[in-house]
Design an enzyme around this catalytic site. Structure first.
Site, PDB file in Angstrom:
ATOM      1  N   HIS A 239       0.798  -1.226   0.000  1.00  0.00           N
ATOM      2  CA  HIS A 239       0.000   0.000   0.000  1.00  0.00           C
ATOM      3  C   HIS A 239       0.834   1.281   0.000  1.00  0.00           C
ATOM      4  CE1 HIS A 239       0.965   0.156   4.272  1.00  0.00           C
ATOM      5  NE2 HIS A 239       0.645   1.423   4.222  1.00  0.00           N
TER       6      HIS A 239
HETATM    7  C1  UD1 Z   1      -2.278   5.472   5.791  1.00  0.00           C
HETATM    8  C2  UD1 Z   1      -1.049   5.915   6.577  1.00  0.00           C
HETATM    9  C3  UD1 Z   1      -0.017   4.803   6.586  1.00  0.00           C
HETATM   10  C4  UD1 Z   1      -0.623   3.497   7.029  1.00  0.00           C
HETATM   11  C5  UD1 Z   1      -1.828   3.185   6.155  1.00  0.00           C
HETATM   12  C6  UD1 Z   1      -2.494   1.883   6.528  1.00  0.00           C
HETATM   13  C7  UD1 Z   1      -0.470   8.312   6.581  1.00  0.00           C
HETATM   14  C8  UD1 Z   1       0.437   9.321   6.000  1.00  0.00           C
HETATM   15  N1  UD1 Z   1      -0.422   7.092   5.985  1.00  0.00           N
HETATM   16  O1  UD1 Z   1      -1.929   5.356   4.447  1.00  0.00           O
HETATM   17  O2  UD1 Z   1       1.020   5.173   7.470  1.00  0.00           O
HETATM   18  O3  UD1 Z   1       0.336   2.450   6.939  1.00  0.00           O
HETATM   19  O4  UD1 Z   1      -2.760   4.246   6.288  1.00  0.00           O
HETATM   20  O5  UD1 Z   1      -3.626   1.641   5.775  1.00  0.00           O
HETATM   21  O6  UD1 Z   1      -1.199   8.595   7.495  1.00  0.00           O
HETATM   22  N2  UD1 Z   1      -9.523   4.855   1.707  1.00  0.00           N
HETATM   23  C9  UD1 Z   1     -10.708   4.155   1.561  1.00  0.00           C
HETATM   24  N3  UD1 Z   1     -11.320   3.725   2.689  1.00  0.00           N
HETATM   25  C10 UD1 Z   1     -10.826   3.981   3.925  1.00  0.00           C
HETATM   26  C11 UD1 Z   1      -9.607   4.670   4.028  1.00  0.00           C
HETATM   27  C12 UD1 Z   1      -8.965   5.093   2.909  1.00  0.00           C
HETATM   28  O7  UD1 Z   1     -11.190   3.920   0.473  1.00  0.00           O
HETATM   29  O8  UD1 Z   1     -11.449   3.609   4.925  1.00  0.00           O
HETATM   30  C13 UD1 Z   1      -8.841   5.377   0.509  1.00  0.00           C
HETATM   31  C14 UD1 Z   1      -8.619   6.876   0.597  1.00  0.00           C
HETATM   32  O9  UD1 Z   1      -9.714   7.556   0.128  1.00  0.00           O
HETATM   33  C15 UD1 Z   1      -7.392   7.068  -0.246  1.00  0.00           C
HETATM   34  C16 UD1 Z   1      -6.631   5.752  -0.053  1.00  0.00           C
HETATM   35  O10 UD1 Z   1      -7.549   4.808   0.478  1.00  0.00           O
HETATM   36  O11 UD1 Z   1      -7.745   7.191  -1.591  1.00  0.00           O
HETATM   37  C17 UD1 Z   1      -5.456   5.904   0.865  1.00  0.00           C
HETATM   38  O12 UD1 Z   1      -5.845   6.357   2.162  1.00  0.00           O
HETATM   39  P1  UD1 Z   1      -4.924   7.400   2.967  1.00  0.00           P
HETATM   40  O13 UD1 Z   1      -5.649   7.849   4.185  1.00  0.00           O
HETATM   41  O14 UD1 Z   1      -4.393   8.403   2.018  1.00  0.00           O
HETATM   42  O15 UD1 Z   1      -3.688   6.700   3.495  1.00  0.00           O
HETATM   43  P2  UD1 Z   1      -3.089   5.273   3.352  1.00  0.00           P
HETATM   44  O16 UD1 Z   1      -2.433   5.103   2.039  1.00  0.00           O
HETATM   45  O17 UD1 Z   1      -4.119   4.269   3.758  1.00  0.00           O
END
Ligand code: UD1
Length: 439
Positions: A239
């Protein structure tokens, strides 16, 4: 004493759970104590759980609350997705209001996600009255360093550590890193790993998960020929933006798994970020013969024998069960390096570094880089390795209790001039939060 704990993203929930459990244990002990001595005053810990909403849906958040028996958050900030700046700023704006309303004595932040830094930073600048009083900031999982400042989490770790008052470290490297950065040893407590507290607590329950049946990984003739034996399989998670946001890098990593996927199924619960990129890049996967029907809307195709089984992100207990029975785990996650160490399952980290060196020194982890060839080499080496590993110091299921002991001691030292009151807090001397430097 009032403690406010912040959670926001998936890896926070299993780290915060043991702290909440330790608060309940502490309060339970106090109430028994006060029943025996009704005239003595007791002060139980009041707890407020704040969910920032950085991760917001059932798969990334809701299911973890159920699996880990976490209480419903008292406050939900509902922040949701956004760029780093937007997400961090939204959390800060909303958290400041909560802090001014709740006025806790301690704010506990865990890990290294944007919610961790945002809430620590707000707390460091808040003041509740004219003498400038503010809550103590406690950072759980402090001191870890990858020394790679291109990782957003590394920035979050460094900044959070340097605005925190109490630093709870999981491994000796955390203590040394903080000392090298000039942090006073008085602030640092080597308590162990709350993520491992959760793992040890829920390992047995995870055995009841039906995930192996659902993925058709059980019931076939396994290596030992038993009717219910688990087939050999590998488990994959990816991820990190640096691994999944660039098509060539992602394809290179997947190329490193080709041989493995020919030998055995590779189960790949796909993080939402990675799902988005796979669609955007038009990458297709092979489910392999006999794989269960794929859930979700990622396209699956191809022709290798084992194949890659894609699933949506899994809940905590399902994932723990899959990790425990896997032949091999390939990941770019931080926490999974630690969990496989305790489970004794060989782990390959597809990154150039780790902020958790103890998982390599005494665990089952190996750092493979992100090139197809180095990943293939690491897989060959790890497949030849026996299961099992050492247990890092203090990874014994009592980290949450040690943290609460430190917070209670600190609170009584700060606010209780009458030493007799300290005796009313049942401090658990069986769980000392020692510093390696004193050991
Ligand atoms: C975040 C953390 C990372 C952790 C990871 C675990 C930071 C900088 N990064 O990264 O340290 O290892 O989480 O998962 O805080 N999304 C969904 N559903 C959700 C949550 C997210 O669809 O419930 C989507 C978001 O809209 C986004 C993508 O997933 O498009 C990434 O989510 P984001 O919060 O940017 O961070 P992670 O890459 O998950």
């Amino acid at each position: 004493m009032k403690i406010l704990t912040v959670v926001g993203a998936r890896p926070n929930f299993m780290k915060a759970g043991p702290i909440i459990a330790a608060i309940n244990e502490h309060n339970g002990t106090l109430l028994v104590h006060s029943a025996k001595r009704p005239r003595q005053p007791v002060e139980t810990i009041r707890h407020v759980l704040v969910h920032t909403g950085q991760h917001y849906d059932e798969l990334m958040s809701g299911s973890f609350f159920k699996d880990l028996n976490l209480p419903k958050p008292d406050v939900h900030l509902g922040v949701g997705p956004g760029s780093h700046a937007v997400q961090t700023a939204e959390i800060m704006k909303k958290f400041e209001e909560v802090l001014l309303g709740e006025k806790p004595d301690v704010v506990v932040v865990v890990g290294d996600v944007n919610s961790t830094l945002a809430c620590a930073l707000v707390t460091s600048k808040i003041y509740f009255d004219s003498d400038g009083s503010r809550p103590v900031i406690a950072h759980v999982e402090a001191g870890l360093r990858s020394f790679d400042r291109s990782m957003p989490e590394e920035i979050n770790r460094i900044l959070t550590d340097h605005v925190s008052d109490l630093l709870f470290v999981t491994e000796e490297s955390g203590f040394q890193n903080l000392r090298n950065e000039g942090v006073s040893p008085d602030k640092i407590h080597f308590v162990g790993n709350t993520m491992i507290d959760s793992l040890l607590n829920f390992k047995e329950k995870a055995e009841k998960s039906t995930v192996l049946e659902r993925l058709a990984l059980v019931g076939q003739a396994g290596k030992n020929g038993g009717a219910n034996s688990v087939s050999g399989y590998a488990l994959l998670t990816l991820h990190r933006p640096s691994n999944v946001d660039n098509r060539a890098v992602l394809l290179n990593i997947l190329g490193g798994l080709e041989e493995l996927a020919t030998d055995c199924p590779v189960v790949f619960p796909v993080h939402p970020r990675t799902q988005g990129r796979i669609r955007e890049f038009g990458i297709e996967f092979d489910p392999g013969a006999g794989a269960p029907e794929h859930k979700g809307d990622l396209r699956v195709s191809g022709n290798c024998r084992g194949g890659i089984i894609l699933t949506d992100p899994l809940g905590y207990l399902d994932f723990l069960c899959l990790m425990k029975h896997a032949t091999l785990v390939v990941t770019d996650s931080g926490g999974i390096q630690e969990e496989t160490t305790i489970l004794g399952v060989p782990c390959i980290t597809v990154r150039e570094n780790t902020e958790r060196p103890v998982t390599v020194e005494s665990g089952t982890n190996t750092i493979a880089g992100t090139k197809a060839d180095t990943i293939k080499d690491a897989i060959r080496r790890q497949l030849g390795r026996k299961r099992g590993s050492g247990v890092p110091k203090n990874w014994d299921g009592r980290a949450g209790a040690r943290i609460i002991d430190v917070l209670v001691r600190r609170h009584y030292e700060r606010f209780c001039s009458r030493p007799s009151l300290i005796a009313h807090a049942p401090l658990r001397t069986d769980v000392p939060a020692d510093n390696p430097i004193d050991a």
